[in-house]
Write an enzyme that holds these catalytic residues in place. Sequence first.
Site, PDB file in Angstrom:
ATOM      1  N   CYS A  88      -0.369   4.043   2.314  1.00  0.00           N
ATOM      2  CA  CYS A  88      -0.090   3.827   3.742  1.00  0.00           C
ATOM      3  C   CYS A  88       1.391   4.021   4.064  1.00  0.00           C
ATOM      4  O   CYS A  88       1.744   4.597   5.087  1.00  0.00           O
ATOM      5  CB  CYS A  88      -0.466   2.410   4.168  1.00  0.00           C
ATOM      6  SG  CYS A  88      -1.976   1.795   3.456  1.00  0.00           S
ATOM      7  N   ASP A  89       2.275   3.519   3.205  1.00  0.00           N
ATOM      8  CA  ASP A  89       3.688   3.412   3.579  1.00  0.00           C
ATOM      9  C   ASP A  89       4.639   4.288   2.764  1.00  0.00           C
ATOM     10  O   ASP A  89       5.823   4.355   3.082  1.00  0.00           O
ATOM     11  CB  ASP A  89       4.148   1.947   3.441  1.00  0.00           C
ATOM     12  CG  ASP A  89       3.351   1.023   4.343  1.00  0.00           C
ATOM     13  OD1 ASP A  89       2.865   1.501   5.380  1.00  0.00           O
ATOM     14  OD2 ASP A  89       3.203  -0.161   4.009  1.00  0.00           O
TER      15      ASP A  89
ATOM     16  N   CYS B   9       0.821  -1.211   0.000  1.00  0.00           N
ATOM     17  CA  CYS B   9       0.000   0.000   0.000  1.00  0.00           C
ATOM     18  C   CYS B   9       0.857   1.263   0.000  1.00  0.00           C
ATOM     19  O   CYS B   9       1.417   1.642   1.028  1.00  0.00           O
ATOM     20  CB  CYS B   9      -0.918  -0.021   1.213  1.00  0.00           C
ATOM     21  SG  CYS B   9      -1.902   1.458   1.398  1.00  0.00           S
TER      22      CYS B   9
END
Length: 310
Positions: free
Chosen positions: A139-140, A136
Amino acid sequence: METREHEIMIIIGGGPAGLTAALYAARAELQPLVFTGMTLYGQVSQTDLIENYPGFPEGITGMELGERFEKHAVRFGARVLPEPVESVDLLQSPFSVKTYTKTYEAETLILAMGADHKKLEVPGEAEFTGKGVSYCATCDGFFYRGKDIHVIGGGDSAIEEAIILTRFANSVTIIHRRDALRAQPLLERRARANAKIRFLWDTVVEEIVGRERVQNLRLRNVKTDQQFEVPTDGVFISIGHVPNTALVGNQVELDEQGYVRIDWKMRTSVPGVFAAGEIADSHYRQIITSAAMGAAAALQADCYLNEQNP
Ligand code: NAP
């Protein structure tokens, strides 16, 4: 004897399909109860900016769209619980739905558990997940500022992820197992025009190598069979999805790809049980199509209830 809370409708899954089903069911006064599981709003919450949901010409973040879906359903009386469902029993109606705290019975059920990231299934993948292996970008991505990273896959998701990652990374190399992308031309054009993106064609990952964190990718060119290693600061795997059918896999019919088999009225092989969204759709997998399937499932469940209690 164990007490069971009676519900007219239970919806399992709190993504676009589940929450739209909840909205329609709530407006039909079916007082739906939605179990969302632990991933808030499903995959939508992991999408950075959504530019193809009608009505939002400037785009909307996945999280905000998810919040709006929930707020809309709740406004009409849906109850949304962030609780995972432990098991279901579809053998007899009313169906039984068990969470860690209670057992419920439901006259009708909508399965909207969505799909999850497909795994590459190579050595090192599980070991380094969260230590340089991610699924992701939204997200990261932030953790890869100034880094040289790799994205695996050639579909829309992989190309979108790669473009997002160029905001942070120094370079993003897309590794694809063929010499042509599956992604739509618009995304391909954007990726090719991006100076930070490179492509490594006809290449598969054989191993993700590292110590505390990912350090190298062991690769193989599928045309020449040549093996080689490249250093990397991180690898984002984006090779498609698998439907979340573990709860019901042996109780409803699945198709050849493992998705819940439904007819055009969202009916599964069990009367009274409907499915909507990515758990039953390997093809379109759009927020709008999942939401539409959710609406159809709720309308059809309402018809089913009327037939049962004329
Ligand atoms: P996808 O279209 O199934 O693409 C998966 C990609 O990963 C393909 O390029 C595939 O290679 C590759 N792949 C699969 N298994 C692999 C393996 N074991 N090793 C190496 N490579 C592997 O999945 P997706 O990109 O997640 O997209 C799914 C659906 O969502 C599509 O319908 C897509 O259009 C839609 N989507 C739309 C948008 C948008 O409209 N903005 C954004 C994201 C997703 P091959 O090409 O060789 O099969």
